[in-house]
Design an enzyme around this catalytic site. Structure first.
Site, PDB file in Angstrom:
ATOM      1  N   PHE A 113      12.748   4.148  11.853  1.00  0.00           N
ATOM      2  CA  PHE A 113      11.428   3.698  11.405  1.00  0.00           C
ATOM      3  C   PHE A 113      10.631   4.929  11.022  1.00  0.00           C
ATOM      4  O   PHE A 113      10.362   5.805  11.844  1.00  0.00           O
ATOM      5  CB  PHE A 113      10.702   2.884  12.479  1.00  0.00           C
ATOM      6  CG  PHE A 113       9.576   2.108  11.858  1.00  0.00           C
ATOM      7  CD1 PHE A 113       9.822   0.872  11.279  1.00  0.00           C
ATOM      8  CD2 PHE A 113       8.303   2.646  11.769  1.00  0.00           C
ATOM      9  CE1 PHE A 113       8.806   0.170  10.640  1.00  0.00           C
ATOM     10  CE2 PHE A 113       7.279   1.953  11.134  1.00  0.00           C
ATOM     11  CZ  PHE A 113       7.533   0.714  10.567  1.00  0.00           C
TER      12      PHE A 113
ATOM     13  N   ARG B  44      -0.410   6.670   7.580  1.00  0.00           N
ATOM     14  CA  ARG B  44      -0.150   6.771   6.141  1.00  0.00           C
ATOM     15  C   ARG B  44      -0.601   8.117   5.573  1.00  0.00           C
ATOM     16  O   ARG B  44      -0.096   8.562   4.551  1.00  0.00           O
ATOM     17  CB  ARG B  44      -0.899   5.666   5.382  1.00  0.00           C
ATOM     18  CG  ARG B  44      -0.393   4.260   5.619  1.00  0.00           C
ATOM     19  CD  ARG B  44      -1.015   3.315   4.609  1.00  0.00           C
ATOM     20  NE  ARG B  44      -0.947   1.921   4.987  1.00  0.00           N
ATOM     21  CZ  ARG B  44       0.086   1.112   4.736  1.00  0.00           C
ATOM     22  NH1 ARG B  44       1.149   1.567   4.123  1.00  0.00           N
ATOM     23  NH2 ARG B  44       0.053  -0.154   5.100  1.00  0.00           N
TER      24      ARG B  44
ATOM     25  N   LYS C   4       0.799  -1.218   0.000  1.00  0.00           N
ATOM     26  CA  LYS C   4       0.000   0.000   0.000  1.00  0.00           C
ATOM     27  C   LYS C   4       0.841   1.282   0.000  1.00  0.00           C
ATOM     28  O   LYS C   4       0.365   2.357  -0.343  1.00  0.00           O
ATOM     29  CB  LYS C   4      -0.893   0.016   1.259  1.00  0.00           C
ATOM     30  CG  LYS C   4      -1.827  -1.126   1.426  1.00  0.00           C
ATOM     31  CD  LYS C   4      -2.586  -0.917   2.770  1.00  0.00           C
ATOM     32  CE  LYS C   4      -3.233  -2.173   3.221  1.00  0.00           C
ATOM     33  NZ  LYS C   4      -3.843  -2.000   4.582  1.00  0.00           N
TER      34      LYS C   4
ATOM     35  N   ASP D 199      14.134  -1.236   1.523  1.00  0.00           N
ATOM     36  CA  ASP D 199      14.734  -1.516   2.826  1.00  0.00           C
ATOM     37  C   ASP D 199      15.691  -2.708   2.638  1.00  0.00           C
ATOM     38  O   ASP D 199      16.831  -2.525   2.202  1.00  0.00           O
ATOM     39  CB  ASP D 199      13.571  -1.805   3.786  1.00  0.00           C
ATOM     40  CG  ASP D 199      13.972  -1.943   5.229  1.00  0.00           C
ATOM     41  OD1 ASP D 199      15.072  -2.435   5.495  1.00  0.00           O
ATOM     42  OD2 ASP D 199      13.184  -1.591   6.115  1.00  0.00           O
TER      43      ASP D 199
ATOM     44  N   ASP E   8       3.637   3.444   7.012  1.00  0.00           N
ATOM     45  CA  ASP E   8       2.793   3.177   8.171  1.00  0.00           C
ATOM     46  C   ASP E   8       3.537   2.470   9.291  1.00  0.00           C
ATOM     47  O   ASP E   8       4.613   1.904   9.085  1.00  0.00           O
ATOM     48  CB  ASP E   8       1.648   2.246   7.761  1.00  0.00           C
ATOM     49  CG  ASP E   8       2.160   0.822   7.490  1.00  0.00           C
ATOM     50  OD1 ASP E   8       3.091   0.683   6.660  1.00  0.00           O
ATOM     51  OD2 ASP E   8       1.667  -0.127   8.131  1.00  0.00           O
TER      52      ASP E   8
ATOM     53  N   ASP F  78       7.415   3.142  -2.165  1.00  0.00           N
ATOM     54  CA  ASP F  78       7.768   4.230  -1.249  1.00  0.00           C
ATOM     55  C   ASP F  78       9.180   4.078  -0.704  1.00  0.00           C
ATOM     56  O   ASP F  78       9.899   5.061  -0.549  1.00  0.00           O
ATOM     57  CB  ASP F  78       6.742   4.349  -0.109  1.00  0.00           C
ATOM     58  CG  ASP F  78       6.520   3.036   0.625  1.00  0.00           C
ATOM     59  OD1 ASP F  78       6.834   1.973   0.065  1.00  0.00           O
ATOM     60  OD2 ASP F  78       6.035   3.073   1.772  1.00  0.00           O
TER      61      ASP F  78
ATOM     62  N   LYS G 207      16.896   2.865   2.188  1.00  0.00           N
ATOM     63  CA  LYS G 207      17.614   2.596   3.443  1.00  0.00           C
ATOM     64  C   LYS G 207      18.758   1.647   3.138  1.00  0.00           C
ATOM     65  O   LYS G 207      18.655   0.426   3.362  1.00  0.00           O
ATOM     66  CB  LYS G 207      16.667   1.878   4.416  1.00  0.00           C
ATOM     67  CG  LYS G 207      16.072   2.734   5.486  1.00  0.00           C
ATOM     68  CD  LYS G 207      15.375   1.836   6.504  1.00  0.00           C
ATOM     69  CE  LYS G 207      14.281   2.583   7.208  1.00  0.00           C
ATOM     70  NZ  LYS G 207      13.479   1.699   8.077  1.00  0.00           N
TER      71      LYS G 207
END
Ligand code: PRP
Length: 178
Positions: free
Chosen positions: A155, A168, A44, A106, A162, A103, A134
């Site tokens: 984080f 979000r 999402k 990681d 989220d 988005d 990241k």
């Protein structure tokens, strides 16, 4: 005025995000001469970035599709095992110039999984675009064509990101104290 809970600390404000998005849009346009893009958002987390980026891109967009992936679940660390929660018909990808929008990269496992999945459907071209990267957390090497901002191992929430599906909707990006 928007209520920002005490557990959040501003990391990237809406103005900085907008600037980054416009830089990515320019780069995508420069590399997309003569093509019409099929944009695939990884849900999402990408929904807000995708909506803003598409409004900045001048390259024709032939289609917008979404692919639902999940790696974090309700945890604050990636599970290391991203799941594809739905499928795209081959016809959406085959012979098309694909731009994947996510988005954040990681561990890289989601990106790797998405790349392999779409590559298997024989696109004409396949490019990936992420707002945040990241690099410290990377577990697998992945190629990302457009990266907005490299971030440390915090984080982050807001602007589509989220924690357990919360935050979000925030227009800026915040680090969350755990
Ligand atoms: C997040 C983010 C990326 C992925 C990156 O999605 O949107 O898709 O994790 O992590 P990785 O590089 O370690 O694979 P998440 O699984 O949290 O689902 P969401 O987009 O629904 O929040």
């Amino acid at each position: 005025m928007e209520y920002i809970p005490g557990e959040l600390e501003l990391y990237l404000d809406a103005e900085s995000i907008a600037y980054t998005v416009s830089q990515i849009a320019n780069a995508v346009d420069t590399d997309s001469q003569g093509v019409s893009l099929t944009v695939i958002g990884v849900l999402k987390g990408s929904f807000m970035f995708l909506a803003d980026l598409l409004r900045q891109i001048e390259t024709p967009v032939a289609n917008v599709e979404f692919l639902r992936m999940s790696s974090y679940g309700s945890n604050t660390v990636s599970s290391g095992d991203p799941h594809r929660l739905d499928e795209l018909p081959d016809v959406v990808v085959e012979g098309r110039d694909i731009l994947v929008i996510d988005d954040i990269v990681d561990t890289g496992l989601t990106t790797k999984n998405v790349r392999q999945y779409l590559r298997g459907k024989n696109p004409a071209s396949l490019r990936l675009c992420c707002l945040l990267d990241k690099p410290e957390r990377r577990q697998v090497n992945v190629h990302v064509d457009y990266i907005g901002v490299a971030v440390p191992d915090l984080f982050l929430v807001g602007y589509g990101l989220d924690v357990d599906d919360r935050y979000r909707q925030l227009p800026s990006i915040y680090s969350i104290n755990q």
